[in-house]
Design a protein around this motif. Sequence first.
Motif, mmCIF file in Angstrom:
data_model
loop_
_atom_site.group_PDB
_atom_site.id
_atom_site.type_symbol
_atom_site.label_atom_id
_atom_site.label_comp_id
_atom_site.label_asym_id
_atom_site.label_seq_id
_atom_site.Cartn_x
_atom_site.Cartn_y
_atom_site.Cartn_z
ATOM 1 N N UNK A 74 0.946 -1.166 -0.110
ATOM 2 C CA UNK A 74 0.077 -0.047 0.050
ATOM 3 C C UNK A 74 0.854 1.169 -0.115
ATOM 4 N N UNK A 75 2.002 1.349 0.801
ATOM 5 C CA UNK A 75 2.961 2.377 0.854
ATOM 6 C C UNK A 75 3.450 2.305 -0.328
ATOM 7 N N UNK A 76 3.964 1.434 -0.804
ATOM 8 C CA UNK A 76 4.782 1.480 -2.042
ATOM 9 C C UNK A 76 4.063 2.092 -3.152
ATOM 10 N N UNK A 77 2.776 1.676 -3.557
ATOM 11 C CA UNK A 77 1.917 2.195 -4.501
ATOM 12 C C UNK A 77 1.610 3.700 -4.371
ATOM 13 N N UNK A 78 1.221 4.000 -2.945
ATOM 14 C CA UNK A 78 1.279 5.508 -2.721
ATOM 15 C C UNK A 78 2.217 6.403 -2.824
ATOM 16 N N UNK A 79 3.552 5.744 -2.511
ATOM 17 C CA UNK A 79 4.579 6.525 -2.972
ATOM 18 C C UNK A 79 5.021 6.502 -4.252
ATOM 19 N N UNK A 80 4.710 5.528 -5.015
ATOM 20 C CA UNK A 80 4.917 5.607 -6.580
ATOM 21 C C UNK A 80 4.171 6.777 -7.111
ATOM 22 N N UNK A 81 2.755 6.664 -6.707
ATOM 23 C CA UNK A 81 1.765 7.726 -7.293
ATOM 24 C C UNK A 81 2.282 8.975 -6.882
ATOM 25 N N UNK A 82 2.774 9.354 -5.677
ATOM 26 C CA UNK A 82 3.156 10.669 -5.142
ATOM 27 C C UNK A 82 4.247 11.030 -5.792
ATOM 28 N N UNK A 83 5.143 10.325 -6.243
ATOM 29 C CA UNK A 83 6.462 10.664 -6.871
ATOM 30 C C UNK A 83 6.520 10.302 -8.484
ATOM 31 N N UNK A 84 5.314 9.929 -9.090
ATOM 32 C CA UNK A 84 5.200 9.589 -10.488
ATOM 33 C C UNK A 84 6.217 8.971 -10.868
ATOM 34 N N UNK A 85 6.327 7.521 -10.108
ATOM 35 C CA UNK A 85 7.329 6.586 -10.350
ATOM 36 C C UNK A 85 6.843 5.365 -10.847
ATOM 37 N N UNK A 86 7.513 4.443 -11.625
ATOM 38 C CA UNK A 86 6.857 3.102 -11.593
ATOM 39 C C UNK A 86 6.876 2.108 -10.358
ATOM 40 N N UNK A 87 5.669 1.467 -10.035
ATOM 41 C CA UNK A 87 5.771 0.601 -8.965
ATOM 42 C C UNK A 87 5.661 -0.836 -9.312
ATOM 43 N N UNK A 88 6.610 -1.517 -8.432
ATOM 44 C CA UNK A 88 6.710 -3.026 -8.658
ATOM 45 C C UNK A 88 6.626 -3.792 -7.582
ATOM 46 N N UNK A 89 5.891 -4.945 -7.359
ATOM 47 C CA UNK A 89 5.847 -5.719 -6.185
ATOM 48 C C UNK A 89 6.494 -7.037 -6.257
ATOM 49 N N UNK A 90 7.057 -7.466 -5.280
ATOM 50 C CA UNK A 90 8.083 -8.730 -5.368
ATOM 51 C C UNK A 90 7.025 -10.017 -5.813
ATOM 52 N N UNK A 91 5.793 -9.700 -5.298
ATOM 53 C CA UNK A 91 5.020 -11.025 -5.322
ATOM 54 C C UNK A 91 4.850 -11.140 -6.822
ATOM 55 N N UNK A 92 4.880 -9.969 -7.708
ATOM 56 C CA UNK A 92 4.639 -10.176 -9.345
ATOM 57 C C UNK A 92 5.699 -11.093 -9.951
ATOM 58 N N UNK A 93 6.975 -10.963 -9.131
ATOM 59 C CA UNK A 93 8.101 -11.779 -9.623
ATOM 60 C C UNK A 93 8.265 -13.034 -8.992
ATOM 61 N N UNK A 94 7.839 -13.070 -7.763
ATOM 62 C CA UNK A 94 7.919 -14.263 -6.993
ATOM 63 C C UNK A 94 7.213 -15.435 -7.284
ATOM 64 N N UNK A 95 5.692 -15.028 -7.683
ATOM 65 C CA UNK A 95 4.754 -16.316 -8.108
ATOM 66 C C UNK A 95 4.606 -16.166 -9.586
ATOM 67 N N UNK A 96 4.449 -17.160 -10.088
ATOM 68 C CA UNK A 96 4.364 -17.347 -11.371
ATOM 69 C C UNK A 96 2.686 -17.062 -11.539
ATOM 70 N N UNK A 97 2.250 -16.463 -12.671
ATOM 71 C CA UNK A 97 0.771 -16.084 -12.858
ATOM 72 C C UNK A 97 -0.005 -17.613 -13.026
#
Length: 182
Positions: free
Chosen positions: A18-41
Amino acid sequence: MRSRRIHVTGASGSGATTLGRALADALALPHHDTDDYFWKPTTPPYREQREVGERLRLMREMFLPRADWVLSGGLGRWGDELIPNFDLVAFLRTPHELRMRRLRAREATHFGEDAVGPGGWRYEETAAFMEWASHYEDGTREGRSLARQEAWLAKLPCPVLRLDGSRPIAELVAEVRCALNG
């Protein structure tokens, strides 16, 4: 211009994503989450882990070469290769009961109240996940624990900002922004 490569981490349910997404939005940066890399879709999700080499390869391709990004989630020992890329690590500590309430709510929102309740198709997996997550502070389960994260944080060459995950997200974003500008 100085790069802004920020890693936000903490226990499951601490508010790191939640903080990562909010921070990325506030700073206009791309957000990535480790779950997206850890888990296969997979359908349903969270059934099959990627091999460590595959996780790291995807991260190198998707965002690591860029000057600015926010990465949220746990890395454990598998992500030590990423450490030199961090300009700042924000570590969230959130009271146990609040974490567990957040996790229960997240599971119900993600899969449906009926699915995670007794007799639901996701009940056993949710119960096992909640049991695992409940031992973060005492470290009696394999995987992420407070002691392992503290040891990992201690070896980081970049600044570590310690935050109370029970505080409002807007306040946490402001504190991270201040640390980046300081």
